[in-house]
Design a protein around this motif. Structure first.
Motif, PDB file in Angstrom:
ATOM      1  N   ARG A  18       1.020  -1.207  -0.118  1.00 30.44           N
ATOM      2  CA  ARG A  18      -0.064  -0.023  -0.139  1.00 30.44           C
ATOM      3  C   ARG A  18       0.865   1.229   0.061  1.00 30.44           C
ATOM      4  N   THR A  19       1.886   1.297   0.845  1.00 30.85           N
ATOM      5  CA  THR A  19       2.834   2.508   0.789  1.00 30.85           C
ATOM      6  C   THR A  19       3.515   2.686  -0.370  1.00 30.85           C
ATOM      7  N   VAL A  20       3.867   1.671  -1.173  1.00 32.36           N
ATOM      8  CA  VAL A  20       4.821   1.743  -2.485  1.00 32.36           C
ATOM      9  C   VAL A  20       3.921   2.274  -3.444  1.00 32.36           C
ATOM     10  N   GLU A  24       4.006   6.002  -5.505  1.00 34.28           N
ATOM     11  CA  GLU A  24       4.187   5.771  -6.815  1.00 34.28           C
ATOM     12  C   GLU A  24       3.053   6.786  -7.662  1.00 34.28           C
ATOM     13  N   VAL A  25       2.020   6.720  -6.894  1.00 36.92           N
ATOM     14  CA  VAL A  25       0.900   7.461  -7.555  1.00 36.92           C
ATOM     15  C   VAL A  25       1.187   8.845  -7.186  1.00 36.92           C
ATOM     16  N   THR A  26       1.758   9.182  -6.151  1.00 39.43           N
ATOM     17  CA  THR A  26       2.092  10.730  -5.790  1.00 39.43           C
ATOM     18  C   THR A  26       3.214  10.996  -6.756  1.00 39.43           C
ATOM     19  N   GLN A  27       3.941  10.263  -7.105  1.00 34.17           N
ATOM     20  CA  GLN A  27       5.043  10.893  -7.997  1.00 34.17           C
ATOM     21  C   GLN A  27       4.665  10.834  -9.621  1.00 34.17           C
ATOM     22  N   LEU A  28       3.616  10.174  -9.899  1.00 35.75           N
ATOM     23  CA  LEU A  28       2.981  10.283 -11.123  1.00 35.75           C
ATOM     24  C   LEU A  28       2.004  11.519 -11.062  1.00 35.75           C
ATOM     25  N   VAL A  30       2.668  14.404  -9.494  1.00 35.40           N
ATOM     26  CA  VAL A  30       3.619  15.518  -9.560  1.00 35.40           C
ATOM     27  C   VAL A  30       4.123  15.515 -10.871  1.00 35.40           C
ATOM     28  N   LEU A  31       4.356  14.364 -11.522  1.00 34.54           N
ATOM     29  CA  LEU A  31       4.923  14.559 -12.951  1.00 34.54           C
ATOM     30  C   LEU A  31       3.852  15.071 -13.833  1.00 34.54           C
ATOM     31  N   ALA A  32       2.761  14.865 -13.762  1.00 31.98           N
ATOM     32  CA  ALA A  32       1.693  15.199 -14.687  1.00 31.98           C
ATOM     33  C   ALA A  32       1.464  16.485 -14.204  1.00 31.98           C
ATOM     34  N   TRP A  33       1.619  17.119 -13.173  1.00 30.55           N
ATOM     35  CA  TRP A  33       1.327  18.667 -12.795  1.00 30.55           C
ATOM     36  C   TRP A  33       2.378  19.363 -13.432  1.00 30.55           C
ATOM     37  N   ALA A  34       3.835  18.961 -13.238  1.00 28.44           N
ATOM     38  CA  ALA A  34       4.857  19.469 -13.829  1.00 28.44           C
ATOM     39  C   ALA A  34       4.902  19.720 -15.299  1.00 28.44           C
ATOM     40  N   ALA A  35       4.442  18.486 -15.977  1.00 28.68           N
ATOM     41  CA  ALA A  35       4.401  18.588 -17.469  1.00 28.68           C
ATOM     42  C   ALA A  35       3.060  19.673 -17.870  1.00 28.68           C
ATOM     43  N   ARG A  36       2.012  19.460 -17.214  1.00 28.00           N
ATOM     44  CA  ARG A  36       1.018  20.279 -17.535  1.00 28.00           C
ATOM     45  C   ARG A  36       1.178  21.705 -17.459  1.00 28.00           C
TER      46      ARG A  36
END
Length: 92
Positions: A18-20, A24-28, A30-36
Motif C-alpha cells: 500500500r505504501t509503495v 508511485e501515485v504521488t510521483q506520477l 507530481v510529474l503530470a502536474w509539472a508537465a502540464r
C-alpha cells in the motif's frame, strides 16, 4: 473459546504494498502536474528538445558506441523485470 487473527495491517499482504503504491501515485501526479504546468507556459517543448539532445549524445570508443539513452533503457528494462518478477511472485 476465541479465535484471534492478526489485524490486516500487521500482515505482509497489506502494509508495504500500500505504501509503495501511494508513493508511485504521488510521483506520477507530481510529474503530470509539472508537465502540464510547463506546457501551459510554453517551456515543455524546449525542455523535451534539449533532453532529447542530451540523451542522444553518443560516447564512442573504437567500434563501441554507447549513448545515455541506451544506458537508461537498460536500467529501465532491469527495473521492469524486477517489477514483473514481484508481480508474478506475489500470488504464488
Amino acid at each position: 473459546m476465541r479465535i484471534s487473527r492478526r489485524p490486516c495491517h500487521t500482515t505482509h499482504h497489506a502494509g508495504p504494498h500500500r505504501t509503495v503504491r501511494k508513493i508511485e501515485v504521488t510521483q506520477l501526479a507530481v510529474l503530470a502536474w509539472a508537465a502540464r504546468s510547463l506546457d501551459h507556459i510554453g517551456l515543455l517543448d524546449p525542455i523535451v528538445s534539449v533532453g532529447g539532445d542530451i540523451l542522444a549524445t553518443k560516447l564512442e570508443r573504437g567500434s563501441i558506441s554507447v549513448s545515455i539513452e541506451d544506458i537508461l533503457a537498460f536500467g529501465l528494462r532491469i527495473w521492469v523485470s524486477f517489477l514483473l518478477s514481484r508481480l508474478i511472485r506475489y500470488p504464488l
